[in-house]
Design a protein around this motif. Structure first.
Motif, mmCIF file in Angstrom:
data_model
loop_
_atom_site.group_PDB
_atom_site.id
_atom_site.type_symbol
_atom_site.label_atom_id
_atom_site.label_comp_id
_atom_site.label_asym_id
_atom_site.label_seq_id
_atom_site.Cartn_x
_atom_site.Cartn_y
_atom_site.Cartn_z
ATOM 1 N N ASP A 5 0.832 -1.211 0.000
ATOM 2 C CA ASP A 5 0.000 0.000 0.000
ATOM 3 C C ASP A 5 0.863 1.257 0.000
ATOM 4 N N ALA A 6 1.997 1.212 0.691
ATOM 5 C CA ALA A 6 2.899 2.371 0.678
ATOM 6 C C ALA A 6 3.449 2.609 -0.740
ATOM 7 N N HIS A 7 3.774 1.537 -1.448
ATOM 8 C CA HIS A 7 4.223 1.677 -2.837
ATOM 9 C C HIS A 7 3.111 2.252 -3.708
ATOM 10 N N LEU A 8 1.894 1.769 -3.492
ATOM 11 C CA LEU A 8 0.769 2.307 -4.279
ATOM 12 C C LEU A 8 0.552 3.787 -3.991
ATOM 13 N N ARG A 9 0.626 4.163 -2.723
ATOM 14 C CA ARG A 9 0.455 5.579 -2.393
ATOM 15 C C ARG A 9 1.573 6.422 -3.010
ATOM 16 N N SER A 10 2.790 5.884 -3.012
ATOM 17 C CA SER A 10 3.887 6.654 -3.606
ATOM 18 C C SER A 10 3.671 6.862 -5.101
ATOM 19 N N ILE A 11 3.091 5.862 -5.778
ATOM 20 C CA ILE A 11 2.833 6.002 -7.218
ATOM 21 C C ILE A 11 1.696 6.982 -7.453
ATOM 22 N N ARG A 12 0.635 6.868 -6.628
ATOM 23 C CA ARG A 12 -0.502 7.778 -6.812
ATOM 24 C C ARG A 12 -0.113 9.231 -6.543
ATOM 25 N N GLY A 13 0.704 9.427 -5.527
ATOM 26 C CA GLY A 13 1.048 10.795 -5.160
ATOM 27 C C GLY A 13 2.268 11.346 -5.863
ATOM 28 N N ALA A 14 2.879 10.586 -6.744
ATOM 29 C CA ALA A 14 4.101 11.035 -7.415
ATOM 30 C C ALA A 14 3.768 12.010 -8.537
ATOM 31 N N ASN A 15 4.665 12.946 -8.768
ATOM 32 C CA ASN A 15 4.580 13.859 -9.900
ATOM 33 C C ASN A 15 6.008 14.247 -10.282
ATOM 34 N N ALA A 16 6.096 15.052 -11.327
ATOM 35 C CA ALA A 16 7.423 15.423 -11.824
ATOM 36 C C ALA A 16 8.222 16.206 -10.787
ATOM 37 N N LYS A 17 7.547 16.961 -9.949
ATOM 38 C CA LYS A 17 8.258 17.766 -8.958
ATOM 39 C C LYS A 17 8.889 16.881 -7.883
ATOM 40 N N LYS A 18 8.196 15.801 -7.493
ATOM 41 C CA LYS A 18 8.688 14.940 -6.421
ATOM 42 C C LYS A 18 9.773 13.972 -6.909
ATOM 43 N N VAL A 19 9.485 13.293 -7.995
ATOM 44 C CA VAL A 19 10.405 12.237 -8.446
ATOM 45 C C VAL A 19 11.394 12.732 -9.483
ATOM 46 N N GLY A 20 11.251 13.988 -9.912
ATOM 47 C CA GLY A 20 12.177 14.511 -10.916
ATOM 48 C C GLY A 20 11.640 14.295 -12.321
ATOM 49 N N ALA A 21 11.670 15.355 -13.126
ATOM 50 C CA ALA A 21 11.146 15.245 -14.490
ATOM 51 C C ALA A 21 12.035 14.380 -15.354
ATOM 52 N N GLY A 22 13.346 14.534 -15.228
ATOM 53 C CA GLY A 22 14.255 13.755 -16.044
ATOM 54 C C GLY A 22 14.205 14.194 -17.498
ATOM 55 N N ASP A 23 14.767 13.362 -18.356
ATOM 56 C CA ASP A 23 14.749 13.655 -19.790
ATOM 57 C C ASP A 23 13.803 12.681 -20.465
ATOM 58 N N ILE A 24 14.042 12.470 -21.768
ATOM 59 C CA ILE A 24 13.129 11.608 -22.527
ATOM 60 C C ILE A 24 13.432 10.128 -22.331
ATOM 61 N N HIS A 25 14.503 9.796 -21.618
ATOM 62 C CA HIS A 25 14.855 8.382 -21.433
ATOM 63 C C HIS A 25 14.076 7.796 -20.252
ATOM 64 N N ALA A 26 14.265 6.486 -20.043
ATOM 65 C CA ALA A 26 13.492 5.761 -19.021
ATOM 66 C C ALA A 26 13.752 6.352 -17.638
ATOM 67 N N HIS A 27 12.687 6.512 -16.897
ATOM 68 C CA HIS A 27 12.765 7.068 -15.545
ATOM 69 C C HIS A 27 13.080 5.955 -14.547
ATOM 70 N N LEU A 28 13.684 6.312 -13.434
ATOM 71 C CA LEU A 28 14.013 5.356 -12.378
ATOM 72 C C LEU A 28 12.766 4.667 -11.845
ATOM 73 N N VAL A 29 11.641 5.376 -11.830
ATOM 74 C CA VAL A 29 10.401 4.805 -11.322
ATOM 75 C C VAL A 29 10.001 3.584 -12.149
#
Length: 772
Positions: A496-520
């Motif tokens: 459930d903590a993983h699900l909440r982290s995915i639901r509440g994630a956005n570019a500001k929190k996890v980093g926008a990154g570039d066009i390549h694959a994101h760590l998430v």
């Protein structure tokens, strides 16, 4: 040989005279005489010379008879002369025969005397036989009396060496045999009249003394007191021995099983002796053993777990979530991301080896494999500086715990002969089991490693099967159920903590990154693959491999959900289904940060391809992979259009608009039924498009190739996309040529000679798309 008066022989062919028979010839002799005559005639005729003479008639019977008579007379005279010459010898022989008759007469008289003497001896022999039978009966009676007395004395008399061993000897095998003999003697002297009448008594004659029970004899009454004293001394000796041994159990670094085997089980009869001779002492010994083993096991497992916790890797922390904030990945004094924090807690890797022995035993394999993963040697690992994930620590603790529980379960029943619900096993292991549960609960309180928890759940199911096969499930299964009940709620909290982290994630929190694959994306793919691999490891009906060699998680229809042994496992799979959709939404939110639609598509393709690649590398297939594969196909199609519009936008727009226009209008037909070109397209526009494509198509393909290689880090994915882009380009150009042929059916315009052949374009495409 005598001759008759008529000259015939007495044994010749003529019959005998009546004077020889004392009167006339009897009538019954006539037949015999005639038979003799017939026999003589047959003998006479048997001579061949006589037979031949009779046959030819040359034989004169009268002369032949005279010849015979003369020969007989001559022979008779010779015989008489012979007898006269032998007369002196005959006389001597007669004298010798008379002497022999006199000797035999004397022997006859002597034998008659012996016979008279023997008739007198037979009476004496009969008298001796009667005396012998009487003496034999007396001897048998004495022997029986002696045997009965011997058995009685053996059963009731205490030998000096027995008393010496019990009073002053050490507890050993000789002492054990002496105690057994003592108990037999004490039980014998306790036999009373009631015992003799007992139908269960195998042979009352052997336990009685001339029909008198041992308890009623004077010797029996006297020996009861002596035997009771010896029993008390034996009880004292046995108590001292067991207390000494059990004191050794409480010493540190003691080999408990060796003491149990060589010092306790070897003398288990003495425990039965205490139960009969002194129940109070038996209870004391039992209580001391329970207390000693309880403290020993509690100390051993507390120390062992404390040492194992020093070897814990601690792969996951509170911030190790799928959609983790970028700041959590940075070092305190640096702005760079620490690569060591990127995903160790989500990768299964070699951690699945902790299940190798358990899965082998579950699927009916060799039990040697189940024993190959031996528990951790804490001292050696601490010296070497080794580190282990917590599931290995859990397995080591549980292996030792179940082995100790099995050994103690068998020992306590064999040693104390307790088989009821209130046996001493629960008293011995109660504190240890509570300690293990407490230690596990304390660790889980700060545990954020879902993979470790799921592996431990698998191990718990394996240990349930193990205790059932060892037939100790009655005492251990409730404990293992409590262990499983600790795992599932904690695993649910982490998921459930993983699900909440995915639901509440956005570019500001996890980093926008570039066009390549994101760590998430990588974290999600590794986490999902790890969970599915663990859930399906060792399943009895695994899915078939598809054409790519991937293991299909779902069986039967694609929409069917597999069962994972209970509602808790199915709940976890449902959470993974929800996580798929939440991950798709998160990727869309992260892609919205990019300024152009093309970059958003590239970002989605790279992330989807990263997830699919990890699924394929881990050989996992199912609903999750199918969902992401569908999205990847859609995004690739969008990218193909975007990439072609950047270089060949005019031609593509012309083809799309013209085909739509030609499908809507109904062109006026001339004599040949061909629409006028000016009514459909502008020839100047077409000519400019032909010239532009002829001059720019090679450079456009090279630009597409460079773009694809720069956009997509996965070479295989880039080649697939490049193949689709170039194939779509060839299709657009083929449609462009088809439009020209349809518009100018009668006479092609002059600029058609500048059209590039599709074979030339295809050759150029093959140079860039190596996989075509």
């Amino acid at each position: 040989m005598a001759m008759d008066k008529d000259g015939s022989s007495s044994n010749g062919f003529a019959p005998k005279s009546g004077a020889a028979n004392g009167g006339g010839v009897a009538s019954d002799h006539d037949e015999s005489e005639s038979e003799r005559l017939s026999a003589d005639l047959a003998l006479f005729l048997s001579d061949p010379s006589l037979q031949s003479a009779l046959a030819d008639g040359s034989l004169d019977l009268s002369s032949y008879s005279s010849t015979i008579n003369s020969e007989l007379v001559t022979l008779e005279r010779e015989c008489i002369a012979l007898h006269r010459r032998a007369m002196p010898d005959v006389r001597v022989l007669r004298e010798e025969m008379d002497a022999c008759d006199a000797i035999l007469a004397g022997l006859h008289e002597m034998l008659l005397g012996f016979q008279a003497d023997l008739s007198g001896l037979s009476g004496d022999i009969r008298q001796l036989q009667e005396q012998s039978r009487s003496l034999a009966v007396q001897v048998d009676n004495r022997r029986q009396a002696e045997e009965g007395l011997r058995l009685f004395l053996e059963r009731i008399v205490v030998p000096p060496n027995l008393a010496h061993v019990i009073c002053k000897g050490e507890v050993d095998e000789l002492f054990l045999e002496c105690v057994k003999d003592l108990e037999e003697k004490f039980a014998y002297v306790q036999i009373s009249e009631d015992n003799l009448d007992d139908p269960d008594c195998p042979d009352p004659s052997l336990v009685s003394s001339s029909g008198v029970p041992p308890a009623s004899t004077v010797a029996g009454k006297e020996m009861v007191e002596h035997l009771s004293k010896l029993r008390l001394r034996a009880v004292e000796q046995v108590r001292a021995y067991f207390l000494k041994v059990m004191k050794q159990l409480r010493r540190p670094k003691t080999h408990v099983r060796m003491i149990q085997s060589h010092a306790l089980l070897k003398y288990e009869y003495l425990v039965d002796f205490l139960l009969v001779a002194s129940p109070v002492i038996h209870t004391e010994i039992r209580d001391v053993y329970v207390e000693s083993m309880s403290k020993t096991l509690y100390t051993l497992f507390r120390t062992y777990n404390k040492q194992l916790l020093l070897l814990d890797m601690r792969l996951a922390t509170r911030v190790d979530l799928i959609a983790v904030e970028e700041a959590a990945l940075r070092d305190t004094f640096s702005t760079k991301v620490n690569m060591r924090k990127r995903g160790d807690a989500f990768v299964l890797g070699d951690r699945a080896k902790v299940l190798d022995g358990a899965i082998t035993a579950d699927t009916g394999g060799d039990m040697v494999a189940a024993q190959s993963c031996s528990p951790i040697n804490a001292h050696l690992s601490l010296m070497n500086g080794d580190k282990y994930p917590y599931e290995m620590i859990f397995r080591s603790t549980m292996s030792h715990l179940i082995d100790a529980a099995t050994n103690e379960y068998i020992f306590s029943r064999q040693f104390f002969k307790e088989y009821g619900q209130d046996d001493c096993w629960h008293s011995i292991f109660g504190k240890t089991l509570s300690l293990v549960l407490e230690q596990l609960e304390n660790y889980l309180f700060n545990c954020h490693d879902a993979i470790a928890i799921l592996l431990m759940i698998k191990l718990t199911h394996y240990y349930k099967r193990t205790v059932k096969s060892r037939r100790i499930d009655k005492v251990m299964e409730p404990f293992l159920d409590r262990v499983a009940n600790l795992f599932w709620p904690r695993l649910k909290m982490i998921v459930d903590a993983h699900l909440r982290s995915i639901r509440g994630a956005n570019a500001k929190k996890v980093g926008a990154g570039d066009i390549h694959a994101h760590l998430v994306s990588r974290r999600y793919a590794e986490f999902t693959c790890s969970i599915l691999l663990i859930l399906n490891r060792g399943r009895k009906t695994p899915g078939e491999s598809n054409v790519n060699g991937l293991i299909n998680i779902t069986n039967g229809k694609p929409k069917d959900k597999p069962s994972y042994r209970g509602s808790a496992g199915d709940m976890l799979v449902n959470d993974l289904d929800v996580m798929v959709e939440e991950m798709v939404l998160l990727l869309k939110r992260l892609s919205d940060v990019h300024s152009t639609n093309k970059k958003r598509i590239i970002f989605m393709i790279n992330n989807l391809d990263s997830i699919i690649t990890i699924f394929k590398e881990r050989r996992v297939s199912g609903r999750e992979l199918n969902r992401f594969s569908e999205l990847l196909v859609q995004q690739r199609e969008l990218f193909v259009e975007e990439e072609l519009l950047q270089t060949f936008s005019k031609m593509i727009a012309f083809v799309q608009q013209t085909e739509a226009h030609m499908s809507r209008i109904s062109a006026p037909r001339g004599a040949r039924g061909v629409a006028a070109p000016a009514d459909v397209v502008n020839p100047e526009v077409v000519e400019s498009l032909v010239h532009e494509f002829a001059s720019n198509w090679k450079s456009g393909i090279e630009q597409i190739n460079r773009n694809v290689l720069s956009y997509f880090s996965n070479f295989r994915n880039g080649m697939e996309i490049l193949k689709q882009v170039l194939t779509q380009l060839l299709l657009y150009y083929t449609r462009f040529q088809d439009v020209i042929r349809k518009v100018w059916r009668g006479k092609p315009p002059s600029f058609c000679k500048d059209l590039v052949s599709t074979s030339v374009i295809l050759a150029e495409i093959k140079k860039h798309a190596l996989s075509i």
